[in-house]
Design an enzyme around this catalytic site. Sequence first.
Site: not given
Ligand code: PPE
Length: 304
Positions: A158
């Site tokens: 990330k």
């Molecule tokens: N894909 C991406 C690219 C991503 O950034 C997130 C989280 C996910 C999938 C889902 O991952 P999880 O949170 O572990 O279920 N995106 C984060 C960033 C949002 C933002 O705008 O800042 C979040 O959901 O916290």
Amino acid sequence: MEKAQYIWMDGTFVPWDEAKVHILTHTLHYGNGVFEGTRAYKTQRGLAIFRLQDHTKRLLNSAKIVAIKVPYSQEELEEAQIELLRRNGFDSNVYIRPLVYLGYGVMGLYHAKAPVNVAIAAWKWGAYLGEEGLERGIRVKISSFARNSVKSTMGKAKAVGNYLNSQMAKYEALIAGYEEALLLDDEGFVAEGSGECLFIVRDGRLITPPNDNSLESITQDTILQIAQAKGIPIERRRITRDEVYIADEAFFTGTAAEVTPIREVDGRTIGNGSRGEMTRELQEAYFDIVYGRDPTYAHMLTYI
Ligand code: PPE
């Protein structure tokens, strides 16, 4: 955004307005840094952080991938997040944002000698795609941007730099009048949203792509655990855009987005054009877990 009192920076609690960095902060110039997004929900027994250990582990794994040595242990980082929520005295749901970044003192691409800094902020952040989106579903556009190719970026991390692509996709979707972007991978199969993973439902089966071209999403994993416990048939396989168009239901999962139904993709109505029945069931189960109403999943919560 609503300010909180303190931000944790390298071991100390700094007043919100004083939590600043130098303009020659390495990460600002070259984009190597890693972050997390974690939510804490106000339960019957006070604030509880959802899957704190998993998020913190992913942060450390992200740093390892991009060759950043974090000067804090998993335990220290977990404790810092807990203490941050305590000190701020939050009385409602918050979003926690840990960030590992390369600081001030070294310029040039070679990053190994740059200082490593860590900051953790938390603030009140409501429904990511709107309260109405959670209930009625959102309108999504397939992006003209492919998700970062695994040939050139490391999507298990990330990492700050990975989000330029997500940001452009999101911008494109919003100026076109949609609420979120869905990115395909460089072969044309569904990858993920700009900040969410995708699920579809067809004939009672729950389908989501493997994480070859998406973040290893903690919310996606939670939904899969719920579905498995409910005996819902699960398929992890590639999905094409036309299959999304003809799905009975579709929804996004993410820490910020939680479980957000999708009611339209590229002008095609998904299912009955509102939140589908299985989506509603999984969404409800998810909220029961994060709000501490389901004892089976109590191990996923860290009460502060
Ligand atoms: N894909 C991406 C690219 C991503 O950034 C997130 C989280 C996910 C999938 C889902 O991952 P999880 O949170 O572990 O279920 N995106 C984060 C960033 C949002 C933002 O705008 O800042 C979040 O959901 O916290």
